[in-house]
Design a protein around this motif. Structure first.
Motif, short mmCIF file in Angstrom:
data_model
loop_
_atom_site.label_atom_id
_atom_site.label_comp_id
_atom_site.label_asym_id
_atom_site.label_seq_id
_atom_site.Cartn_x
_atom_site.Cartn_y
_atom_site.Cartn_z
N TYR A 115 0.84 -1.20 0.00
CA TYR A 115 0.00 0.00 0.00
C TYR A 115 0.87 1.24 0.00
O TYR A 115 1.87 1.31 0.72
CB TYR A 115 -0.92 0.01 1.22
N PRO A 116 0.49 2.25 -0.79
CA PRO A 116 1.30 3.47 -0.82
C PRO A 116 1.13 4.28 0.46
O PRO A 116 0.12 4.18 1.16
CB PRO A 116 0.75 4.23 -2.03
N LYS A 117 2.11 5.08 0.72
CA LYS A 117 2.12 5.93 1.92
C LYS A 117 2.36 7.36 1.47
O LYS A 117 3.41 7.68 0.88
CB LYS A 117 3.20 5.46 2.91
N ARG A 118 1.39 8.22 1.78
CA ARG A 118 1.48 9.61 1.38
C ARG A 118 1.21 10.50 2.58
O ARG A 118 0.38 10.18 3.43
CB ARG A 118 0.48 9.95 0.27
N GLY A 119 1.87 11.63 2.61
CA GLY A 119 1.65 12.58 3.68
C GLY A 119 2.36 12.19 4.96
O GLY A 119 3.17 11.26 5.00
N PHE A 120 2.02 12.88 6.02
CA PHE A 120 2.65 12.64 7.31
C PHE A 120 1.72 13.16 8.39
O PHE A 120 0.74 13.87 8.13
CB PHE A 120 4.02 13.33 7.41
N THR A 121 2.02 12.83 9.63
CA THR A 121 1.28 13.30 10.79
C THR A 121 2.09 14.39 11.48
O THR A 121 3.21 14.11 11.95
CB THR A 121 0.98 12.16 11.77
N ASN A 122 1.56 15.57 11.51
CA ASN A 122 2.27 16.70 12.09
C ASN A 122 2.23 16.61 13.61
O ASN A 122 1.14 16.68 14.21
CB ASN A 122 1.64 18.01 11.62
N PRO A 123 3.36 16.44 14.28
CA PRO A 123 3.33 16.35 15.74
C PRO A 123 3.01 17.67 16.43
O PRO A 123 2.66 17.68 17.61
CB PRO A 123 4.74 15.86 16.10
N LEU A 124 3.14 18.78 15.71
CA LEU A 124 2.86 20.10 16.28
C LEU A 124 1.46 20.61 15.95
O LEU A 124 1.17 21.79 16.19
CB LEU A 124 3.91 21.11 15.79
N ARG A 125 0.62 19.74 15.45
CA ARG A 125 -0.74 20.15 15.07
C ARG A 125 -1.57 20.45 16.31
O ARG A 125 -1.54 19.72 17.29
CB ARG A 125 -1.40 19.05 14.26
N GLU A 126 -2.31 21.54 16.24
CA GLU A 126 -3.19 21.95 17.33
C GLU A 126 -4.63 21.84 16.87
O GLU A 126 -4.99 22.37 15.82
CB GLU A 126 -2.88 23.39 17.77
N GLU A 127 -5.44 21.16 17.68
CA GLU A 127 -6.85 20.97 17.36
C GLU A 127 -7.66 22.06 18.07
O GLU A 127 -7.97 21.94 19.26
CB GLU A 127 -7.30 19.58 17.78
N MET A 128 -7.99 23.09 17.33
CA MET A 128 -8.78 24.18 17.86
C MET A 128 -10.28 23.90 17.67
O MET A 128 -10.69 23.41 16.61
CB MET A 128 -8.42 25.50 17.18
N THR A 129 -11.06 24.19 18.68
CA THR A 129 -12.50 24.02 18.60
C THR A 129 -13.09 25.25 17.90
O THR A 129 -12.91 26.37 18.37
CB THR A 129 -13.10 23.87 19.99
N PRO A 130 -13.78 25.07 16.78
CA PRO A 130 -14.30 26.24 16.04
C PRO A 130 -15.54 26.83 16.72
O PRO A 130 -16.35 26.12 17.32
CB PRO A 130 -14.63 25.66 14.67
#
Length: 274
Positions: A115-130
């Motif tokens: 299976y191909p692998k694309r992209g990455f998981t950003n460890p500095l991502r912040e989940e803001m509540t809209p």
């Protein structure tokens, strides 16, 4: 009086012959004090511990600490002869490859390569509540939020205007045309430029305040610290460079930014009066 059986056992432990019948009758008639005094040296001479000193010749491992080695290939009479417990043929019977890697799939393309692998998981991502402006206006119209008082993430969470705050709240401008409440003072984590313009167009103010996970929990649910007898932590300041740049930028209305002078204030400066 000491029983005769116990005296007989004491004599047997001290390697003495058992008493005869006349001796036993004499023991029965004798007082107990004299019997104890006579057998005192015998009792002291019997020991319950080893008297031999330890040396390299009498040392041995603890019971159950050593086991016999599993000997294979020593004939069928041993139980592990012939194939030595490996069975007949196959990959597990070959030398040097008895335990392949976990991702090995027998020669076919492993799933990690299929299976191909694309992209990455950003460890500095912040989940803001809209939070959109139309929802905020709806909560104000229902009387759940008082617009005359400062509105923070605590009031938004307690009135269930937002749910599940993880890293903070970001104000968005959806429904800006329906937002009509003047003079609102908001303090959230972040806000879009359109939302800032809609709030300030009605003489309101917006401040972007940095909160980490600890201070955010203390702001939203301070009773959790009181139940454990802990003091509320002080407000935290950003440490990462990107956070410092964001909250120091006046365009983002960061709390670390210097206040921006309006056109009226700049025209009323010392040069204008001169």
């Amino acid at each position: 009086m000491i029983r005769i059986t116990s005296l007989t056992r004491m004599l047997q432990r001290t390697a003495l012959s058992a008493p005869s019948q006349p001796q036993l009758s004499a023991l029965r008639s004798a007082p107990s004090s004299s019997l104890l005094s006579s057998f005192a040296p015998l009792a002291s001479s019997s020991r319950a511990y080893a008297t031999e000193h330890s040396h390299l010749g009498n040392l041995s491992p603890a019971p159950g600490s050593n086991h016999k080695r599993k000997r294979i290939g020593r004939g069928i009479g041993s139980g592990r002869g012939g194939t030595s417990g490996r069975g007949h043929k196959g990959q597990g019977a070959r030398s040097g490859n008895g335990k392949p890697a976990l991702h090995f799939a027998g020669g076919q393309t492993p799933i990690t390569r299929a299976y191909p692998k694309r992209g990455f998981t950003n460890p500095l991502r912040e989940e803001m509540t809209p939070l959109n402006l139309d929802r905020l206006q709806h909560w104000i119209d229902r009387g759940l939020i008082d617009p005359t008082k400062p509105i923070t993430m605590k009031e938004l969470f307690e009135t269930r205007c937002v749910h599940g705050i993880k890293h903070g709240v970001k104000l968005l401008a959806d429904g800006a045309e329906t937002f009509t409440t003047p003079g609102v003072h908001l303090t959230v984590s972040r806000a879009s430029s359109s939302a800032i313009a809609a709030i300030e167009a009605l003489s309101g103010t917006l401040v972007a305040r940095y909160e980490n996970r600890l201070t955010l929990r203390a702001l939203i649910n301070p009773t959790s610290f009181a139940r454990r007898g802990l003091n509320l932590p002080n407000k935290a300041d950003p440490v990462a460079r990107r956070d410092l740049l964001f909250y120091s930028n006046p365009e983002n209305r960061g709390y670390l930014a210097k206040p921006v002078a309006t056109k009226e204030e700049s025209s009323e400066g010392p040069d204008a009066t001169a």
